[in-house]
Design a protein around this motif. Sequence first.
Motif, PDB file in Angstrom:
ATOM      1  N   PHE A   1     -22.444  26.393 -41.826  1.00  0.00           N
ATOM      2  CA  PHE A   1     -23.032  27.463 -41.177  1.00  0.00           C
ATOM      3  C   PHE A   1     -24.139  28.106 -42.282  1.00  0.00           C
ATOM      4  N   GLY A   2     -23.681  28.125 -43.532  1.00  0.00           N
ATOM      5  CA  GLY A   2     -24.597  28.669 -44.711  1.00  0.00           C
ATOM      6  C   GLY A   2     -25.912  27.840 -44.728  1.00  0.00           C
ATOM      7  N   LEU A   3     -25.964  26.614 -44.669  1.00  0.00           N
ATOM      8  CA  LEU A   3     -26.864  25.639 -44.779  1.00  0.00           C
ATOM      9  C   LEU A   3     -27.728  25.799 -43.418  1.00  0.00           C
ATOM     10  N   SER A   4     -27.206  25.684 -42.159  1.00  0.00           N
ATOM     11  CA  SER A   4     -28.080  25.747 -41.098  1.00  0.00           C
ATOM     12  C   SER A   4     -28.719  26.950 -40.881  1.00  0.00           C
ATOM     13  N   THR A   5     -28.078  28.226 -41.126  1.00  0.00           N
ATOM     14  CA  THR A   5     -28.521  29.125 -40.798  1.00  0.00           C
ATOM     15  C   THR A   5     -29.883  29.740 -41.735  1.00  0.00           C
ATOM     16  N   LEU A   6     -29.691  29.280 -43.171  1.00  0.00           N
ATOM     17  CA  LEU A   6     -30.681  29.344 -44.088  1.00  0.00           C
ATOM     18  C   LEU A   6     -31.971  28.535 -43.619  1.00  0.00           C
ATOM     19  N   ALA A   7     -31.610  27.301 -43.049  1.00  0.00           N
ATOM     20  CA  ALA A   7     -32.721  26.220 -42.718  1.00  0.00           C
ATOM     21  C   ALA A   7     -33.339  26.938 -41.671  1.00  0.00           C
ATOM     22  N   CYS A   8     -32.862  27.751 -40.605  1.00  0.00           N
ATOM     23  CA  CYS A   8     -33.291  28.483 -39.595  1.00  0.00           C
ATOM     24  C   CYS A   8     -34.314  29.763 -39.899  1.00  0.00           C
ATOM     25  N   ALA A   9     -33.869  30.473 -41.034  1.00  0.00           N
ATOM     26  CA  ALA A   9     -34.401  31.582 -41.428  1.00  0.00           C
ATOM     27  C   ALA A   9     -36.064  31.532 -41.705  1.00  0.00           C
ATOM     28  N   PRO A  10     -36.441  30.293 -42.323  1.00  0.00           N
ATOM     29  CA  PRO A  10     -37.950  30.273 -42.353  1.00  0.00           C
ATOM     30  C   PRO A  10     -38.797  30.052 -40.889  1.00  0.00           C
ATOM     31  N   VAL A  11     -38.250  29.435 -40.058  1.00  0.00           N
ATOM     32  CA  VAL A  11     -38.702  29.357 -38.739  1.00  0.00           C
ATOM     33  C   VAL A  11     -38.709  30.891 -38.014  1.00  0.00           C
ATOM     34  N   PHE A  12     -37.857  31.696 -38.189  1.00  0.00           N
ATOM     35  CA  PHE A  12     -37.913  32.950 -37.532  1.00  0.00           C
ATOM     36  C   PHE A  12     -38.792  33.790 -38.492  1.00  0.00           C
ATOM     37  N   THR A  13     -38.936  33.606 -39.810  1.00  0.00           N
ATOM     38  CA  THR A  13     -39.969  34.215 -40.514  1.00  0.00           C
ATOM     39  C   THR A  13     -41.253  33.987 -40.326  1.00  0.00           C
ATOM     40  N   ILE A  14     -41.617  33.039 -39.906  1.00  0.00           N
ATOM     41  CA  ILE A  14     -42.910  32.107 -39.532  1.00  0.00           C
ATOM     42  C   ILE A  14     -43.200  32.974 -38.197  1.00  0.00           C
ATOM     43  N   MET A  15     -42.387  33.011 -37.331  1.00  0.00           N
ATOM     44  CA  MET A  15     -42.628  33.469 -36.057  1.00  0.00           C
ATOM     45  C   MET A  15     -42.645  35.133 -36.106  1.00  0.00           C
ATOM     46  N   PHE A  16     -42.005  35.850 -36.832  1.00  0.00           N
ATOM     47  CA  PHE A  16     -42.110  37.015 -37.406  1.00  0.00           C
ATOM     48  C   PHE A  16     -43.778  37.490 -37.664  1.00  0.00           C
ATOM     49  N   TYR A  17     -43.932  36.587 -38.727  1.00  0.00           N
ATOM     50  CA  TYR A  17     -45.253  36.825 -39.444  1.00  0.00           C
ATOM     51  C   TYR A  17     -46.496  36.587 -38.377  1.00  0.00           C
ATOM     52  N   ARG A  18     -46.447  35.411 -37.500  1.00  0.00           N
ATOM     53  CA  ARG A  18     -47.398  35.140 -36.640  1.00  0.00           C
ATOM     54  C   ARG A  18     -47.288  36.248 -35.335  1.00  0.00           C
ATOM     55  N   ILE A  19     -46.386  36.661 -34.865  1.00  0.00           N
ATOM     56  CA  ILE A  19     -46.369  37.726 -33.888  1.00  0.00           C
ATOM     57  C   ILE A  19     -46.631  39.273 -34.432  1.00  0.00           C
ATOM     58  N   MET A  20     -46.447  39.439 -35.582  1.00  0.00           N
ATOM     59  CA  MET A  20     -46.831  40.597 -36.338  1.00  0.00           C
ATOM     60  C   MET A  20     -48.500  40.612 -36.575  1.00  0.00           C
ATOM     61  N   HIS A  21     -48.936  39.440 -36.895  1.00  0.00           N
ATOM     62  CA  HIS A  21     -50.421  39.355 -36.999  1.00  0.00           C
ATOM     63  C   HIS A  21     -50.966  39.563 -35.717  1.00  0.00           C
ATOM     64  N   SER A  22     -50.458  38.978 -34.679  1.00  0.00           N
ATOM     65  CA  SER A  22     -50.958  38.881 -33.311  1.00  0.00           C
ATOM     66  C   SER A  22     -50.914  40.357 -32.882  1.00  0.00           C
ATOM     67  N   SER A  23     -50.031  41.188 -33.005  1.00  0.00           N
ATOM     68  CA  SER A  23     -49.650  42.544 -32.683  1.00  0.00           C
ATOM     69  C   SER A  23     -50.836  43.640 -33.258  1.00  0.00           C
ATOM     70  N   LEU A  24     -51.059  43.352 -34.538  1.00  0.00           N
ATOM     71  CA  LEU A  24     -51.952  44.217 -35.287  1.00  0.00           C
ATOM     72  C   LEU A  24     -53.313  43.862 -34.915  1.00  0.00           C
TER      73      LEU A  24
ATOM     74  N   ILE B   1     -26.305  35.787 -43.349  1.00  0.00           N
ATOM     75  CA  ILE B   1     -24.962  34.989 -43.109  1.00  0.00           C
ATOM     76  C   ILE B   1     -25.084  33.538 -43.919  1.00  0.00           C
ATOM     77  N   GLY B   2     -26.229  33.049 -43.976  1.00  0.00           N
ATOM     78  CA  GLY B   2     -26.484  31.903 -44.875  1.00  0.00           C
ATOM     79  C   GLY B   2     -25.944  32.091 -46.486  1.00  0.00           C
ATOM     80  N   ILE B   3     -26.489  33.049 -47.047  1.00  0.00           N
ATOM     81  CA  ILE B   3     -26.181  33.432 -48.397  1.00  0.00           C
ATOM     82  C   ILE B   3     -24.660  33.704 -48.373  1.00  0.00           C
ATOM     83  N   THR B   4     -24.036  34.464 -47.588  1.00  0.00           N
ATOM     84  CA  THR B   4     -22.635  34.881 -47.560  1.00  0.00           C
ATOM     85  C   THR B   4     -21.719  33.706 -47.324  1.00  0.00           C
ATOM     86  N   ASN B   5     -22.141  32.584 -46.427  1.00  0.00           N
ATOM     87  CA  ASN B   5     -21.058  31.704 -46.279  1.00  0.00           C
ATOM     88  C   ASN B   5     -21.515  30.734 -47.447  1.00  0.00           C
ATOM     89  N   LEU B   6     -22.477  30.522 -47.970  1.00  0.00           N
ATOM     90  CA  LEU B   6     -22.687  29.612 -49.300  1.00  0.00           C
ATOM     91  C   LEU B   6     -21.904  30.337 -50.576  1.00  0.00           C
TER      92      LEU B   6
END
Length: 174
Positions: free
Chosen positions: A82-105, A143-148
């Motif tokens: 759970f720790g490894l998989s959630t930390l592996a997903c976090a950068p994808v959501f961070t990139i999504m956040f950045y792209r959508i935020m940039h588009s919103s601005l 979740i990732g840091i807590t589980n690791l």
Amino acid sequence: MEKLIMAIVVVVLFLIMIFVAADALLRYTLNSPLIFSYDLVSMYLLPVAMLLPASFVLRRGGHISVDLFALMMPARMQQLLFGLSTLACAPVFTIMFYRIMHSSLESYEHGLVTTGMINWPIWLHQAIFSVTTFAVAVRLVHIGITNLFAFVTGADKIAISVLPDHSDPLEEAV
């Protein structure tokens, strides 16, 4: 923060109910629908109601999951995966956040609006998605840091399981 988010979601769901009911009532009784209700509900209220609780649901394991193999694993192995998989997903959501935020601005700076009887701002619609992807990214890191940490230290009580709670009778009723 999650309690505030869930309170907002409850209010938004109530508003959706009010707008849809008022629109239907006015449409079929007075032949005068609320011209703004469909766009308001579909562009702003429904995304808030559906996406804003995503990190809340993830934290409590309330999402749909296939957990057969996870339940057969020892707790420490679950924590590691759970720790490894959630930390592996976090950068994808961070990139999504950045792209959508940039588009919103950009939408805000250019004053982009929808076409139709009411010119709804596009940036606000995109900002809803930006906020929710950011919240999910933060929750995944948490979740990732807590589980690791639980895996390394053996402090099982701090681990956050993303599995549904099978002790809940409603969970197993389906």
